[in-house]
Design a protein around this motif. Sequence first.
Motif, PDB file in Angstrom:
ATOM      1  N   VAL A  72       0.858  -1.183   0.000  1.00 40.08           N
ATOM      2  CA  VAL A  72       0.000   0.000   0.000  1.00 40.08           C
ATOM      3  C   VAL A  72       0.889   1.226   0.000  1.00 40.08           C
ATOM      4  CG1 VAL A  72      -1.818   1.252   1.189  1.00 40.08           C
ATOM      5  CG2 VAL A  72      -1.749  -1.245   1.296  1.00 40.08           C
ATOM      6  N   ILE A  73       0.684   2.105  -0.963  1.00 38.65           N
ATOM      7  CA  ILE A  73       1.485   3.325  -1.075  1.00 38.65           C
ATOM      8  C   ILE A  73       0.618   4.513  -0.677  1.00 38.65           C
ATOM      9  CG2 ILE A  73       2.787   4.805  -2.647  1.00 38.65           C
ATOM     10  CD1 ILE A  73       3.371   2.336  -4.336  1.00 38.65           C
ATOM     11  N   HIS A  74       1.048   5.223   0.329  1.00 40.36           N
ATOM     12  CA  HIS A  74       0.316   6.389   0.815  1.00 40.36           C
ATOM     13  C   HIS A  74       0.954   7.668   0.274  1.00 40.36           C
ATOM     14  CE1 HIS A  74      -2.089   4.164   3.834  1.00 40.36           C
ATOM     15  NE2 HIS A  74      -1.014   3.389   3.920  1.00 40.36           N
ATOM     16  N   GLY A  75       0.143   8.617  -0.085  1.00 39.27           N
ATOM     17  CA  GLY A  75       0.646   9.906  -0.544  1.00 39.27           C
ATOM     18  C   GLY A  75      -0.201  11.038   0.010  1.00 39.27           C
ATOM     19  N   SER A  76       0.408  12.187   0.262  1.00 43.42           N
ATOM     20  CA  SER A  76      -0.351  13.316   0.795  1.00 43.42           C
ATOM     21  C   SER A  76       0.228  14.622   0.280  1.00 43.42           C
ATOM     22  CB  SER A  76      -0.336  13.308   2.326  1.00 43.42           C
ATOM     23  OG  SER A  76       0.988  13.411   2.827  1.00 43.42           O
ATOM     24  N   LEU A  77      -0.617  15.617   0.201  1.00 41.74           N
ATOM     25  CA  LEU A  77      -0.242  16.959  -0.222  1.00 41.74           C
ATOM     26  C   LEU A  77      -0.105  17.829   1.016  1.00 41.74           C
ATOM     27  CD1 LEU A  77       0.095  19.193  -2.378  1.00 41.74           C
ATOM     28  CD2 LEU A  77      -2.407  19.398  -2.379  1.00 41.74           C
ATOM     29  N   SER A  78       1.072  18.412   1.185  1.00 46.10           N
ATOM     30  CA  SER A  78       1.318  19.229   2.373  1.00 46.10           C
ATOM     31  C   SER A  78       0.524  20.538   2.317  1.00 46.10           C
ATOM     32  CB  SER A  78       2.819  19.548   2.487  1.00 46.10           C
ATOM     33  OG  SER A  78       3.045  20.474   3.535  1.00 46.10           O
ATOM     34  N   GLU A  79      -0.071  20.902   3.437  1.00 45.92           N
ATOM     35  CA  GLU A  79      -0.826  22.160   3.506  1.00 45.92           C
ATOM     36  C   GLU A  79       0.092  23.370   3.403  1.00 45.92           C
ATOM     37  OE1 GLU A  79      -3.299  22.243   6.921  1.00 45.92           O
ATOM     38  OE2 GLU A  79      -4.512  20.510   6.301  1.00 45.92           O
ATOM     39  N   ASP A  80       1.386  23.152   3.589  1.00 43.18           N
ATOM     40  CA  ASP A  80       2.355  24.243   3.473  1.00 43.18           C
ATOM     41  C   ASP A  80       2.809  24.474   2.042  1.00 43.18           C
ATOM     42  OD1 ASP A  80       2.298  24.553   6.242  1.00 43.18           O
ATOM     43  OD2 ASP A  80       3.927  23.103   6.555  1.00 43.18           O
ATOM     44  N   ASP A  81       2.362  23.630   1.124  1.00 43.24           N
ATOM     45  CA  ASP A  81       2.757  23.765  -0.274  1.00 43.24           C
ATOM     46  C   ASP A  81       2.225  25.096  -0.820  1.00 43.24           C
ATOM     47  OD1 ASP A  81       2.648  23.515  -3.229  1.00 43.24           O
ATOM     48  OD2 ASP A  81       3.319  21.467  -2.825  1.00 43.24           O
ATOM     49  N   PRO A  82       3.070  25.917  -1.457  1.00 49.11           N
ATOM     50  CA  PRO A  82       2.633  27.224  -1.991  1.00 49.11           C
ATOM     51  C   PRO A  82       1.494  27.097  -3.005  1.00 49.11           C
ATOM     52  CG  PRO A  82       5.028  27.072  -1.966  1.00 49.11           C
ATOM     53  CD  PRO A  82       4.513  25.701  -1.642  1.00 49.11           C
ATOM     54  N   GLN A  83       1.445  25.985  -3.715  1.00 48.80           N
ATOM     55  CA  GLN A  83       0.377  25.765  -4.712  1.00 48.80           C
ATOM     56  C   GLN A  83      -0.699  24.796  -4.197  1.00 48.80           C
ATOM     57  OE1 GLN A  83       3.785  25.638  -5.927  1.00 48.80           O
ATOM     58  NE2 GLN A  83       3.436  27.819  -6.366  1.00 48.80           N
ATOM     59  N   TYR A  84      -0.894  24.772  -2.889  1.00 49.01           N
ATOM     60  CA  TYR A  84      -1.801  23.803  -2.260  1.00 49.01           C
ATOM     61  C   TYR A  84      -3.205  23.840  -2.875  1.00 49.01           C
ATOM     62  CZ  TYR A  84      -4.647  21.465   1.282  1.00 49.01           C
ATOM     63  OH  TYR A  84      -5.531  20.633   1.922  1.00 49.01           O
ATOM     64  N   SER A  85      -3.790  25.010  -2.993  1.00 51.28           N
ATOM     65  CA  SER A  85      -5.162  25.119  -3.491  1.00 51.28           C
ATOM     66  C   SER A  85      -5.286  24.638  -4.931  1.00 51.28           C
ATOM     67  CB  SER A  85      -5.660  26.564  -3.386  1.00 51.28           C
ATOM     68  OG  SER A  85      -5.714  26.978  -2.041  1.00 51.28           O
ATOM     69  N   MET A  86      -4.320  25.051  -5.768  1.00 51.12           N
ATOM     70  CA  MET A  86      -4.363  24.645  -7.174  1.00 51.12           C
ATOM     71  C   MET A  86      -4.179  23.141  -7.318  1.00 51.12           C
ATOM     72  SD  MET A  86      -1.958  25.854 -10.387  1.00 51.12           S
ATOM     73  CE  MET A  86      -2.442  27.574 -10.193  1.00 51.12           C
ATOM     74  N   LYS A  87      -3.226  22.593  -6.561  1.00 49.95           N
ATOM     75  CA  LYS A  87      -2.965  21.156  -6.650  1.00 49.95           C
ATOM     76  C   LYS A  87      -4.160  20.348  -6.150  1.00 49.95           C
ATOM     77  CE  LYS A  87       2.088  21.376  -6.313  1.00 49.95           C
ATOM     78  NZ  LYS A  87       3.289  20.982  -5.546  1.00 49.95           N
ATOM     79  N   LYS A  88      -4.758  20.816  -5.077  1.00 49.07           N
ATOM     80  CA  LYS A  88      -5.905  20.087  -4.544  1.00 49.07           C
ATOM     81  C   LYS A  88      -7.050  20.102  -5.550  1.00 49.07           C
ATOM     82  CE  LYS A  88      -8.734  19.520  -0.407  1.00 49.07           C
ATOM     83  NZ  LYS A  88      -9.036  20.020   0.970  1.00 49.07           N
ATOM     84  N   ARG A  89      -7.183  21.200  -6.271  1.00 49.56           N
ATOM     85  CA  ARG A  89      -8.211  21.285  -7.300  1.00 49.56           C
ATOM     86  C   ARG A  89      -7.918  20.295  -8.428  1.00 49.56           C
ATOM     87  NH1 ARG A  89      -7.849  26.231  -8.114  1.00 49.56           N
ATOM     88  NH2 ARG A  89      -6.817  26.346 -10.153  1.00 49.56           N
ATOM     89  N   TYR A  90      -6.643  20.223  -8.861  1.00 51.39           N
ATOM     90  CA  TYR A  90      -6.251  19.261  -9.888  1.00 51.39           C
ATOM     91  C   TYR A  90      -6.487  17.819  -9.409  1.00 51.39           C
ATOM     92  CZ  TYR A  90      -3.925  22.496 -13.126  1.00 51.39           C
ATOM     93  OH  TYR A  90      -3.654  23.471 -14.052  1.00 51.39           O
TER      94      TYR A  90
END
Length: 356
Positions: free
Chosen positions: A291-309
Amino acid sequence: VERLPRSTSEAMATDAKEAAGVPPALTREVSECGPDTDRFVRLLHWLNKGGSQFPKLYLKYEDEDYRSVHTKCAVDSDEEVVYVPLAQIMTTEKAKSSAIGKAIRNSGYVMNCSHSWLACYLCQEKHNPDSYWKPFIDILPDKYYNMPIFFNEHYNKHLKGSYSLEMAATRNRQLRQEYDGIIRRCPAFRKYHYLEFVWGRLAVITRIFSLDIGGRTTDGLVPMADMLNHHPTRQTTWGYSDRKKGFVMTTTRKVGAEEQIFDSYGRKWQGRYFVNYGFTIDNNYEDNDAVIHGSLSEDDPQYSMKKRYLGGWSSREFQPQAQWNRKAKDLLAFFRTVSANAKELGTRPNFNAPVS
Protein backbone atom coordinates in the motif's frame (compact mmCIF):
# COMPACT_ATOMS: atom_id res chain seq x y z
CA VAL A 1 -22.85 -38.86 8.82
CA GLU A 2 -24.47 -41.81 7.07
CA ARG A 3 -24.74 -41.33 3.32
CA LEU A 4 -27.86 -42.34 1.45
CA PRO A 5 -27.41 -45.27 -0.94
CA ARG A 6 -26.92 -44.05 -4.50
CA SER A 7 -30.18 -45.63 -5.62
CA THR A 8 -32.04 -43.79 -2.86
CA SER A 9 -30.46 -40.41 -3.62
CA GLU A 10 -31.15 -40.87 -7.34
CA ALA A 11 -34.78 -41.72 -6.56
CA MET A 12 -35.08 -38.57 -4.42
CA ALA A 13 -33.61 -36.48 -7.21
CA THR A 14 -36.05 -38.02 -9.70
CA ASP A 15 -38.98 -37.31 -7.38
CA ALA A 16 -37.88 -33.69 -7.00
CA LYS A 17 -37.57 -33.26 -10.76
CA GLU A 18 -40.95 -34.82 -11.42
CA ALA A 19 -42.59 -32.73 -8.69
CA ALA A 20 -41.26 -29.55 -10.27
CA GLY A 21 -42.28 -30.62 -13.76
CA VAL A 22 -38.75 -30.34 -15.13
CA PRO A 23 -38.62 -30.83 -18.90
CA PRO A 24 -36.63 -33.92 -20.03
CA ALA A 25 -34.09 -31.59 -21.65
CA LEU A 26 -33.08 -30.36 -18.20
CA THR A 27 -32.59 -33.80 -16.66
CA ARG A 28 -28.78 -33.73 -16.91
CA GLU A 29 -28.55 -30.20 -15.54
CA VAL A 30 -29.76 -31.37 -12.12
CA SER A 31 -28.35 -34.89 -12.09
CA GLU A 32 -25.36 -33.97 -9.94
CA CYS A 33 -26.75 -31.26 -7.66
CA GLY A 34 -26.60 -33.40 -4.50
CA PRO A 35 -28.44 -31.94 -1.50
CA ASP A 36 -29.24 -28.86 -3.59
CA THR A 37 -31.29 -30.84 -6.10
CA ASP A 38 -34.71 -29.50 -5.12
CA ARG A 39 -33.57 -25.87 -5.14
CA PHE A 40 -31.70 -26.18 -8.41
CA VAL A 41 -34.58 -28.02 -10.02
CA ARG A 42 -36.78 -25.02 -9.30
CA LEU A 43 -34.11 -22.59 -10.53
CA LEU A 44 -33.48 -24.41 -13.80
CA HIS A 45 -37.19 -24.90 -14.45
CA TRP A 46 -37.74 -21.16 -13.86
CA LEU A 47 -34.86 -20.23 -16.17
CA ASN A 48 -36.03 -22.60 -18.89
CA LYS A 49 -39.60 -21.31 -18.67
CA GLY A 50 -38.37 -17.72 -18.87
CA GLY A 51 -36.35 -18.27 -22.04
CA SER A 52 -32.81 -18.74 -20.69
CA GLN A 53 -30.64 -21.17 -22.64
CA PHE A 54 -27.53 -23.13 -21.68
CA PRO A 55 -28.01 -26.49 -23.47
CA LYS A 56 -24.41 -27.64 -23.21
CA LEU A 57 -23.86 -26.92 -19.50
CA TYR A 58 -24.89 -28.55 -16.24
CA LEU A 59 -24.48 -27.77 -12.54
CA LYS A 60 -22.47 -29.99 -10.24
CA TYR A 61 -22.46 -30.18 -6.44
CA GLU A 62 -18.88 -30.53 -5.18
CA ASP A 63 -19.41 -29.93 -1.47
CA GLU A 64 -21.36 -27.67 0.89
CA ASP A 65 -19.38 -24.61 -0.13
CA TYR A 66 -18.49 -25.35 -3.71
CA ARG A 67 -20.62 -25.77 -6.82
CA SER A 68 -19.36 -25.80 -10.38
CA VAL A 69 -20.53 -25.63 -13.97
CA HIS A 70 -19.45 -28.33 -16.43
CA THR A 71 -19.85 -29.06 -20.11
CA LYS A 72 -22.06 -31.92 -21.29
CA CYS A 73 -20.09 -32.17 -24.53
CA ALA A 74 -17.09 -30.56 -26.20
CA VAL A 75 -17.56 -26.84 -26.81
CA ASP A 76 -15.77 -24.91 -29.55
CA SER A 77 -14.16 -21.52 -29.18
CA ASP A 78 -16.44 -18.54 -29.80
CA GLU A 79 -19.54 -20.59 -29.02
CA GLU A 80 -22.48 -19.13 -27.09
CA VAL A 81 -22.96 -21.19 -23.93
CA VAL A 82 -25.33 -19.04 -21.84
CA TYR A 83 -28.20 -16.78 -22.77
CA VAL A 84 -30.36 -15.03 -20.14
CA PRO A 85 -33.13 -12.64 -21.26
CA LEU A 86 -33.43 -9.21 -19.68
CA ALA A 87 -36.57 -10.28 -17.79
CA GLN A 88 -34.46 -12.71 -15.74
CA ILE A 89 -31.62 -10.28 -15.00
CA MET A 90 -31.98 -8.44 -11.70
CA THR A 91 -30.66 -4.97 -12.56
CA THR A 92 -30.05 -1.87 -10.47
CA GLU A 93 -32.85 -0.14 -12.38
CA LYS A 94 -35.31 -2.84 -11.36
CA ALA A 95 -34.19 -2.48 -7.75
CA LYS A 96 -34.68 1.29 -7.85
CA SER A 97 -38.16 0.85 -9.36
CA SER A 98 -39.26 -1.65 -6.70
CA ALA A 99 -41.34 -0.71 -3.66
CA ILE A 100 -38.33 -0.53 -1.35
CA GLY A 101 -36.29 1.25 -4.02
CA LYS A 102 -38.94 3.94 -4.39
CA ALA A 103 -39.18 4.32 -0.62
CA ILE A 104 -35.43 4.89 -0.35
CA ARG A 105 -35.40 7.33 -3.26
CA ASN A 106 -38.35 9.26 -1.82
CA SER A 107 -36.58 9.44 1.54
CA GLY A 108 -33.83 11.52 -0.03
CA TYR A 109 -31.07 9.17 1.09
CA VAL A 110 -28.12 9.00 -1.31
CA MET A 111 -26.51 5.57 -1.55
CA ASN A 112 -22.77 5.48 -0.93
CA CYS A 113 -22.45 2.28 -2.96
CA SER A 114 -24.55 1.35 -5.99
CA HIS A 115 -24.53 -2.29 -4.85
CA SER A 116 -26.80 -1.28 -1.98
CA TRP A 117 -29.77 -0.88 -4.33
CA LEU A 118 -29.67 -4.54 -5.27
CA ALA A 119 -28.93 -5.56 -1.67
CA CYS A 120 -32.05 -3.78 -0.43
CA TYR A 121 -34.11 -5.29 -3.24
CA LEU A 122 -32.85 -8.77 -2.30
CA CYS A 123 -33.93 -8.19 1.30
CA GLN A 124 -37.42 -7.23 0.15
CA GLU A 125 -37.79 -10.14 -2.25
CA LYS A 126 -36.36 -12.70 0.16
CA HIS A 127 -39.29 -12.02 2.50
CA ASN A 128 -41.85 -12.31 -0.30
CA PRO A 129 -42.94 -15.95 -0.75
CA ASP A 130 -44.57 -15.03 -4.08
CA SER A 131 -41.57 -13.16 -5.46
CA TYR A 132 -40.80 -13.66 -9.14
CA TRP A 133 -37.17 -14.00 -8.08
CA LYS A 134 -37.75 -16.70 -5.44
CA PRO A 135 -36.17 -19.59 -7.43
CA PHE A 136 -33.03 -17.48 -7.86
CA ILE A 137 -32.89 -16.14 -4.30
CA ASP A 138 -33.37 -19.64 -2.88
CA ILE A 139 -30.06 -20.82 -4.38
CA LEU A 140 -28.03 -17.92 -2.94
CA PRO A 141 -25.80 -18.89 0.00
CA ASP A 142 -27.43 -18.60 3.42
CA LYS A 143 -24.13 -17.68 5.04
CA TYR A 144 -20.75 -16.28 4.09
CA TYR A 145 -18.56 -17.45 6.94
CA ASN A 146 -15.55 -17.59 4.60
CA MET A 147 -15.62 -13.80 4.24
CA PRO A 148 -12.97 -11.95 6.31
CA ILE A 149 -15.49 -9.35 7.54
CA PHE A 150 -16.85 -12.08 9.84
CA PHE A 151 -13.51 -13.36 11.11
CA ASN A 152 -12.80 -13.32 14.84
CA GLU A 153 -9.47 -12.93 16.59
CA HIS A 154 -8.68 -16.63 16.18
CA TYR A 155 -8.51 -16.22 12.40
CA ASN A 156 -7.33 -12.62 12.29
CA LYS A 157 -4.14 -13.46 14.18
CA HIS A 158 -3.06 -15.50 11.16
CA LEU A 159 -3.50 -12.42 8.97
CA LYS A 160 -1.27 -10.17 11.05
CA GLY A 161 0.67 -7.90 8.72
CA SER A 162 -1.77 -8.31 5.84
CA TYR A 163 -3.63 -5.31 4.49
CA SER A 164 -6.67 -7.60 4.31
CA LEU A 165 -7.33 -6.86 7.97
CA GLU A 166 -7.65 -3.14 7.32
CA MET A 167 -9.72 -3.77 4.20
CA ALA A 168 -12.15 -5.98 6.13
CA ALA A 169 -12.41 -3.43 8.95
CA THR A 170 -13.07 -0.66 6.43
CA ARG A 171 -15.71 -2.77 4.68
CA ASN A 172 -17.47 -3.38 7.98
CA ARG A 173 -17.53 0.35 8.75
CA GLN A 174 -18.88 1.16 5.30
CA LEU A 175 -21.63 -1.46 5.55
CA ARG A 176 -22.69 -0.22 8.97
CA GLN A 177 -22.70 3.41 7.82
CA GLU A 178 -24.75 2.57 4.75
CA TYR A 179 -27.33 0.58 6.69
CA ASP A 180 -27.62 3.20 9.44
CA GLY A 181 -27.98 5.92 6.82
CA ILE A 182 -30.77 4.06 5.05
CA ILE A 183 -32.85 3.29 8.14
CA ARG A 184 -32.33 6.82 9.48
CA ARG A 185 -34.02 8.30 6.43
CA CYS A 186 -36.23 5.43 5.26
CA PRO A 187 -38.55 3.87 7.88
CA ALA A 188 -39.70 1.22 5.38
CA PHE A 189 -36.30 -0.48 5.52
CA ARG A 190 -36.15 -0.70 9.31
CA LYS A 191 -37.91 -4.06 9.31
CA TYR A 192 -34.79 -5.62 7.78
CA HIS A 193 -31.98 -6.53 10.15
CA TYR A 194 -28.46 -5.23 9.60
CA LEU A 195 -27.19 -8.76 8.93
CA GLU A 196 -29.83 -9.21 6.23
CA PHE A 197 -28.50 -6.10 4.52
CA VAL A 198 -24.94 -7.44 4.82
CA TRP A 199 -26.11 -10.75 3.33
CA GLY A 200 -27.56 -8.83 0.41
CA ARG A 201 -24.39 -6.83 -0.17
CA LEU A 202 -22.26 -9.98 -0.09
CA ALA A 203 -24.58 -11.75 -2.51
CA VAL A 204 -24.18 -8.79 -4.85
CA ILE A 205 -20.42 -8.30 -4.69
CA THR A 206 -19.74 -12.01 -5.20
CA ARG A 207 -22.05 -12.33 -8.23
CA ILE A 208 -22.36 -8.91 -9.87
CA PHE A 209 -21.92 -8.26 -13.60
CA SER A 210 -21.37 -4.78 -15.03
CA LEU A 211 -23.53 -4.46 -18.14
CA ASP A 212 -24.18 -1.94 -20.89
CA ILE A 213 -27.90 -2.09 -21.68
CA GLY A 214 -29.18 0.25 -24.33
CA GLY A 215 -26.16 2.51 -24.00
CA ARG A 216 -26.45 2.79 -20.20
CA THR A 217 -24.04 1.14 -17.78
CA THR A 218 -25.70 -0.75 -14.97
CA ASP A 219 -25.10 -3.66 -12.59
CA GLY A 220 -26.98 -6.92 -12.77
CA LEU A 221 -27.35 -10.33 -11.15
CA VAL A 222 -27.48 -12.96 -13.88
CA PRO A 223 -28.74 -16.41 -12.83
CA MET A 224 -26.73 -19.41 -14.09
CA ALA A 225 -23.96 -17.20 -15.47
CA ASP A 226 -23.08 -16.32 -11.88
CA MET A 227 -22.45 -19.99 -11.07
CA LEU A 228 -19.19 -20.17 -13.04
CA ASN A 229 -16.14 -20.21 -10.80
CA HIS A 230 -13.05 -18.08 -11.23
CA HIS A 231 -9.90 -18.93 -13.13
CA PRO A 232 -7.12 -16.40 -13.88
CA THR A 233 -7.13 -17.42 -17.54
CA ARG A 234 -10.63 -16.69 -18.70
CA GLN A 235 -12.46 -19.23 -20.80
CA THR A 236 -15.47 -17.01 -21.45
CA THR A 237 -16.38 -13.49 -22.39
CA TRP A 238 -19.77 -11.96 -21.72
CA GLY A 239 -21.96 -8.90 -22.06
CA TYR A 240 -25.45 -7.68 -22.81
CA SER A 241 -26.67 -7.93 -26.39
CA ASP A 242 -29.21 -5.26 -27.33
CA ARG A 243 -29.95 -7.24 -30.49
CA LYS A 244 -30.76 -10.42 -28.56
CA LYS A 245 -32.25 -8.51 -25.63
CA GLY A 246 -30.31 -10.50 -23.10
CA PHE A 247 -27.04 -11.51 -21.49
CA VAL A 248 -24.76 -13.61 -23.66
CA MET A 249 -21.74 -15.64 -22.51
CA THR A 250 -19.35 -16.95 -25.18
CA THR A 251 -16.31 -19.21 -24.95
CA THR A 252 -12.86 -17.82 -25.72
CA ARG A 253 -11.29 -21.25 -26.30
CA LYS A 254 -12.26 -24.88 -26.74
CA VAL A 255 -13.51 -26.68 -23.63
CA GLY A 256 -13.56 -30.47 -23.51
CA ALA A 257 -16.55 -32.61 -22.60
CA GLU A 258 -17.21 -32.96 -18.86
CA GLU A 259 -14.70 -30.20 -18.07
CA GLN A 260 -15.45 -27.44 -15.62
CA ILE A 261 -15.93 -24.17 -17.46
CA PHE A 262 -14.65 -20.99 -15.83
CA ASP A 263 -15.12 -17.26 -15.95
CA SER A 264 -12.57 -14.72 -14.72
CA TYR A 265 -13.35 -12.22 -11.97
CA GLY A 266 -10.55 -10.00 -13.24
CA ARG A 267 -6.87 -9.59 -12.43
CA LYS A 268 -6.62 -8.73 -8.74
CA TRP A 269 -4.17 -9.05 -5.90
CA GLN A 270 -4.84 -11.68 -3.22
CA GLY A 271 -6.29 -9.26 -0.68
CA ARG A 272 -9.08 -8.18 -3.02
CA TYR A 273 -9.97 -11.76 -3.93
CA PHE A 274 -9.98 -12.61 -0.23
CA VAL A 275 -12.05 -9.69 1.09
CA ASN A 276 -14.45 -9.49 -1.87
CA TYR A 277 -14.96 -13.18 -2.63
CA GLY A 278 -13.61 -15.14 0.34
CA PHE A 279 -10.87 -17.03 -1.51
CA THR A 280 -7.32 -16.66 -2.79
CA ILE A 281 -5.64 -18.35 -5.74
CA ASP A 282 -2.33 -20.13 -6.19
CA ASN A 283 0.38 -18.61 -8.34
CA ASN A 284 -1.25 -15.20 -8.50
CA TYR A 285 1.18 -13.17 -10.53
CA GLU A 286 -0.85 -10.02 -9.88
CA ASP A 287 -0.37 -10.41 -6.14
CA ASN A 288 0.72 -7.17 -4.52
CA ASP A 289 -0.26 -6.33 -0.97
CA ALA A 290 1.88 -3.17 -0.89
CA VAL A 291 0.00 0.00 0.00
CA ILE A 292 1.48 3.32 -1.08
CA HIS A 293 0.32 6.39 0.81
CA GLY A 294 0.65 9.91 -0.54
CA SER A 295 -0.35 13.32 0.80
CA LEU A 296 -0.24 16.96 -0.22
CA SER A 297 1.32 19.23 2.37
CA GLU A 298 -0.83 22.16 3.51
CA ASP A 299 2.35 24.24 3.47
CA ASP A 300 2.76 23.76 -0.27
CA PRO A 301 2.63 27.22 -1.99
CA GLN A 302 0.38 25.77 -4.71
CA TYR A 303 -1.80 23.80 -2.26
CA SER A 304 -5.16 25.12 -3.49
CA MET A 305 -4.36 24.65 -7.17
CA LYS A 306 -2.97 21.16 -6.65
CA LYS A 307 -5.90 20.09 -4.54
CA ARG A 308 -8.21 21.28 -7.30
CA TYR A 309 -6.25 19.26 -9.89
CA LEU A 310 -6.51 16.25 -7.53
CA GLY A 311 -10.28 16.44 -7.47
CA GLY A 312 -10.40 17.69 -3.90
CA TRP A 313 -8.14 14.97 -2.50
CA SER A 314 -5.21 15.95 -0.29
CA SER A 315 -4.25 12.38 0.61
CA ARG A 316 -4.63 9.03 -1.15
CA GLU A 317 -3.58 5.42 -0.80
CA PHE A 318 -2.82 3.16 -3.73
CA GLN A 319 -2.33 -0.55 -4.36
CA PRO A 320 -0.79 -0.65 -7.83
CA GLN A 321 -0.59 -3.78 -9.95
CA ALA A 322 2.32 -4.84 -12.12
CA GLN A 323 0.68 -3.49 -15.27
CA TRP A 324 -0.07 -0.18 -16.95
CA ASN A 325 -3.72 0.45 -16.15
CA ARG A 326 -6.00 3.07 -14.60
CA LYS A 327 -4.68 2.41 -11.09
CA ALA A 328 -1.09 2.94 -12.20
CA LYS A 329 -2.08 6.13 -14.01
CA ASP A 330 -3.91 7.45 -10.96
CA LEU A 331 -0.91 6.78 -8.72
CA LEU A 332 1.58 8.52 -11.03
CA ALA A 333 -0.79 11.41 -11.69
CA PHE A 334 -1.22 12.00 -7.96
CA PHE A 335 2.50 12.08 -7.17
CA ARG A 336 3.33 14.13 -10.28
CA THR A 337 0.77 16.69 -9.22
CA VAL A 338 2.00 16.75 -5.61
CA SER A 339 5.62 17.27 -6.70
CA ALA A 340 4.95 19.74 -9.54
CA ASN A 341 6.30 23.28 -9.32
CA ALA A 342 4.42 26.47 -10.25
CA LYS A 343 5.74 26.51 -13.82
CA GLU A 344 4.67 22.92 -14.46
CA LEU A 345 1.22 23.53 -13.02
CA GLY A 346 0.83 26.65 -15.14
CA THR A 347 1.06 24.64 -18.35
CA ARG A 348 -1.97 22.51 -17.33
CA PRO A 349 0.00 19.29 -17.96
CA ASN A 350 -1.49 15.87 -18.61
CA PHE A 351 -0.12 14.06 -15.60
CA ASN A 352 -1.75 10.80 -16.68
CA ALA A 353 0.42 10.46 -19.77
CA PRO A 354 3.67 8.47 -19.55
CA VAL A 355 6.86 10.52 -19.67
CA SER A 356 9.23 7.74 -20.74
